[in-house]
Design a protein around this motif. Structure first.
Motif, PDB file in Angstrom:
ATOM      1  N   THR A 166       0.824  -1.213   0.000  1.00  0.00           N
ATOM      2  CA  THR A 166       0.000   0.000   0.000  1.00  0.00           C
ATOM      3  C   THR A 166       0.855   1.259   0.000  1.00  0.00           C
ATOM      4  O   THR A 166       0.407   2.304  -0.453  1.00  0.00           O
ATOM      5  N   ARG A 199      -5.273  -9.018   2.469  1.00  0.00           N
ATOM      6  CA  ARG A 199      -6.101  -7.813   2.447  1.00  0.00           C
ATOM      7  C   ARG A 199      -5.437  -6.729   1.621  1.00  0.00           C
ATOM      8  O   ARG A 199      -6.087  -6.039   0.838  1.00  0.00           O
ATOM      9  N   ALA A 201      -3.326  -7.119  -0.916  1.00  0.00           N
ATOM     10  CA  ALA A 201      -3.395  -7.438  -2.344  1.00  0.00           C
ATOM     11  C   ALA A 201      -4.783  -7.117  -2.892  1.00  0.00           C
ATOM     12  O   ALA A 201      -4.918  -6.588  -3.992  1.00  0.00           O
ATOM     13  N   ALA A 202      -5.825  -7.411  -2.101  1.00  0.00           N
ATOM     14  CA  ALA A 202      -7.179  -7.068  -2.545  1.00  0.00           C
ATOM     15  C   ALA A 202      -7.332  -5.559  -2.656  1.00  0.00           C
ATOM     16  O   ALA A 202      -8.002  -5.047  -3.558  1.00  0.00           O
ATOM     17  N   LYS A 203      -6.667  -4.836  -1.742  1.00  0.00           N
ATOM     18  CA  LYS A 203      -6.744  -3.374  -1.807  1.00  0.00           C
ATOM     19  C   LYS A 203      -6.065  -2.846  -3.060  1.00  0.00           C
ATOM     20  O   LYS A 203      -6.564  -1.935  -3.710  1.00  0.00           O
ATOM     21  N   MET A 204      -4.911  -3.429  -3.420  1.00  0.00           N
ATOM     22  CA  MET A 204      -4.158  -2.912  -4.561  1.00  0.00           C
ATOM     23  C   MET A 204      -4.586  -3.568  -5.860  1.00  0.00           C
ATOM     24  O   MET A 204      -3.879  -3.461  -6.852  1.00  0.00           O
ATOM     25  N   ASN A 205      -5.718  -4.317  -5.854  1.00  0.00           N
ATOM     26  CA  ASN A 205      -6.232  -4.979  -7.052  1.00  0.00           C
ATOM     27  C   ASN A 205      -5.214  -5.938  -7.651  1.00  0.00           C
ATOM     28  O   ASN A 205      -4.947  -5.936  -8.846  1.00  0.00           O
ATOM     29  N   ILE A 206      -4.601  -6.736  -6.786  1.00  0.00           N
ATOM     30  CA  ILE A 206      -3.668  -7.776  -7.231  1.00  0.00           C
ATOM     31  C   ILE A 206      -4.331  -9.114  -6.938  1.00  0.00           C
ATOM     32  O   ILE A 206      -4.729  -9.360  -5.806  1.00  0.00           O
ATOM     33  N   PRO A 207      -4.481 -10.001  -7.934  1.00  0.00           N
ATOM     34  CA  PRO A 207      -5.111 -11.305  -7.660  1.00  0.00           C
ATOM     35  C   PRO A 207      -4.191 -12.168  -6.811  1.00  0.00           C
ATOM     36  O   PRO A 207      -2.970 -12.044  -6.868  1.00  0.00           O
ATOM     37  N   SER A 219     -12.198 -16.174   1.945  1.00  0.00           N
ATOM     38  CA  SER A 219     -13.098 -15.264   1.219  1.00  0.00           C
ATOM     39  C   SER A 219     -12.368 -14.278   0.323  1.00  0.00           C
ATOM     40  O   SER A 219     -12.777 -14.052  -0.796  1.00  0.00           O
ATOM     41  N   LEU A 220     -11.252 -13.696   0.766  1.00  0.00           N
ATOM     42  CA  LEU A 220     -10.618 -12.657  -0.054  1.00  0.00           C
ATOM     43  C   LEU A 220      -9.609 -13.214  -1.052  1.00  0.00           C
ATOM     44  O   LEU A 220      -9.094 -12.473  -1.879  1.00  0.00           O
ATOM     45  N   VAL A 221      -9.302 -14.517  -0.967  1.00  0.00           N
ATOM     46  CA  VAL A 221      -8.313 -15.098  -1.873  1.00  0.00           C
ATOM     47  C   VAL A 221      -8.989 -15.335  -3.221  1.00  0.00           C
ATOM     48  O   VAL A 221     -10.039 -15.959  -3.284  1.00  0.00           O
TER      49      VAL A 221
END
Lengths: 269, 144
Positions: A166, A199, A201-207, A219-221
């Motif tokens: 981030t 969390r 990676a999800a914030k930075m739009n990285i799969p 859930s977030l993976v």
């Protein structure tokens, strides 16, 4: 005759637009905008598009299903989860059952998820994406780092500083390239909480691709792989599979480039 | 580069797709994984799930316990004889333990003969003794 008239009309705009008019053998006219791209470059970008789009048409372009079988997963003890008390509510759909209070992960589902995850990794590696392997298990830290080194990608098995993704431009300098895919060999950190990297990676739009055990939150993976993340045999198998996929994908890319005549520029040694 | 840091709304893909649709991310800046994700999406959308605290509701059992019919035989064996004379070697994937031999013999005798439960148990013990496996009862005298 008509062609000559057309050329006269185009002469007026020739100075402003620098169009060069040519005639092909069967008499049709074509124009090439000479100053925008040279013909060589346009052919290159066309072939690159073809190279990039061709693998997406087949379901298993890299033939990854031959890398592992259900027996291999069973022998590596991937079906063994934690005890019933440690079970995460969201992992219940991935469990086969509970044998004497120990959760057993459904290997049929794991096969499908693993196939999807490996396929995604292969395609990202094929397109030259930066892959980061993350695991906070100190027992496998060396293995994960050597796996990353062997396939020419990156690993992070130490303490995850808060602003790694981030706050990347400030911590690493402006214009830093963040990873295009993050693979978690274990989604928990050393205090059995979800790794901050998921969390972030999800914030930075990285799969993300992650091995989720029965006490993890899937859930977030993006591409979870339900499976054991504690046994050395299991982690061995995952590292080997990811290494083989990434190497296979990169070799395939080199092969495709040679096939389509785009030889890589020779590096000055 | 522009991005959306709201991990609790939608998935990574939907956010990037909408950012591209609205023009915030140019198509030249399209992420590498975007086409791959649209071609091969995961089985379940990676949406954020809020941690639910429903401790006041009794949780139904969604994960079934795994029991086999042979478990009854195994339970009786372990109760009477303890772990058995041979050590469990789990490094071999096809290891056949004493308990498993007992269960096999028990099932054979049950199929063939017409003995009842208690007699069947004794008969299996005797049959295994005949094969050379000595079964010591739990709490019995220790043999050297």
């Amino acid at each position: 005759m008509a062609a000559r008239a057309l050329t006269k009309g185009l002469l007026g705009i020739r100075n402003t637009r620098l169009l060069t008019v040519g005639y092909s053998r069967n008499g049709h006219m074509y124009t090439t905008a000479a100053h925008v791209k040279s013909p060589q470059n346009r052919i290159n970008s066309n072939t690159t598009d073809k190279i990039l789009s061709q693998p997406l048409e087949t379901a298993d372009f890299f033939r990854l299903s031959e890398l592992f079988s259900l027996k291999d997963l069973f022998d590596a003890r991937i079906h063994l989860g934690h005890k019933k008390g440690c079970r995460h509510r969201l992992m219940e759909p991935y469990l086969f059952g509970c044998r004497l209070d120990q959760d057993i992960i459904d290997l049929d589902q794991t096969m499908e998820h693993l196939q999807a995850a490996l396929n995604f990794t292969a395609h990202v590696a094929y397109r030259g994406g930066v892959i980061l392997l993350v695991s906070r298990r100190r027992q496998f830290s060396h293995l994960v780092e050597s796996t990353a080194q062997d396939c020419g990608e990156y690993a992070h098995t130490r303490y995850w500083q808060g602003g790694l993704l981030t706050n990347g431009p400030i911590q690493y300098g402006p214009g830093v390239r963040l990873p295009d895919l993050i693979i978690f060999l274990s989604t928990l950190n050393n205090v059995f909480q979800q790794h901050v990297g998921i969390r972030d990676a999800a914030k930075m739009n990285i799969p993300t691709v992650g091995v989720v055990d029965s006490n993890c939150n899937p859930s977030l993976v993006t591409y979870p792989v339900p499976g054991n993340d504690d046994t050395p045999a299991a982690i061995d198998l995952y590292c080997r599979l990811f290494k083989m996929t990434i190497n296979r994908a990169k070799d395939k890319r080199r092969q495709m480039e040679l096939l389509h005549g785009l030889s890589a520029a020779p590096t000055p040694s | 580069m522009a991005g959306s840091r709201l991990e609790k709304f939608g998935t990574v893909f939907t956010r990037v797709r909408d950012l591209m649709r609205s023009g915030v991310i140019k198509s030249s800046d399209k992420p590498i994984w975007y086409d791959v994700f649209s071609a091969f999406p995961p089985k379940k959308e990676p949406l954020y799930v809020k941690p639910q605290s429903r401790s006041y509701i009794k949780k139904e059992e969604t994960v079934l316990n795994i029991y086999y019919r042979e478990d009854e035989i195994r339970a009786k064996f372990y109760e009477v004889y303890g772990t058995g004379p041979r050590v469990f070697d789990l490094s071999k994937s096809n290891f056949f333990s004493t308990c498993e031999r007992f269960v096999e013999k028990y099932k054979e005798l049950k199929c063939s003969g017409k003995l009842d439960e208690a007699a069947l148990f004794e008969e299996t013990g005797k049959a295994l003794l005949a094969e050379g496996i000595v079964l010591r009862r739990r709490g019995g005298p220790m043999t050297i």
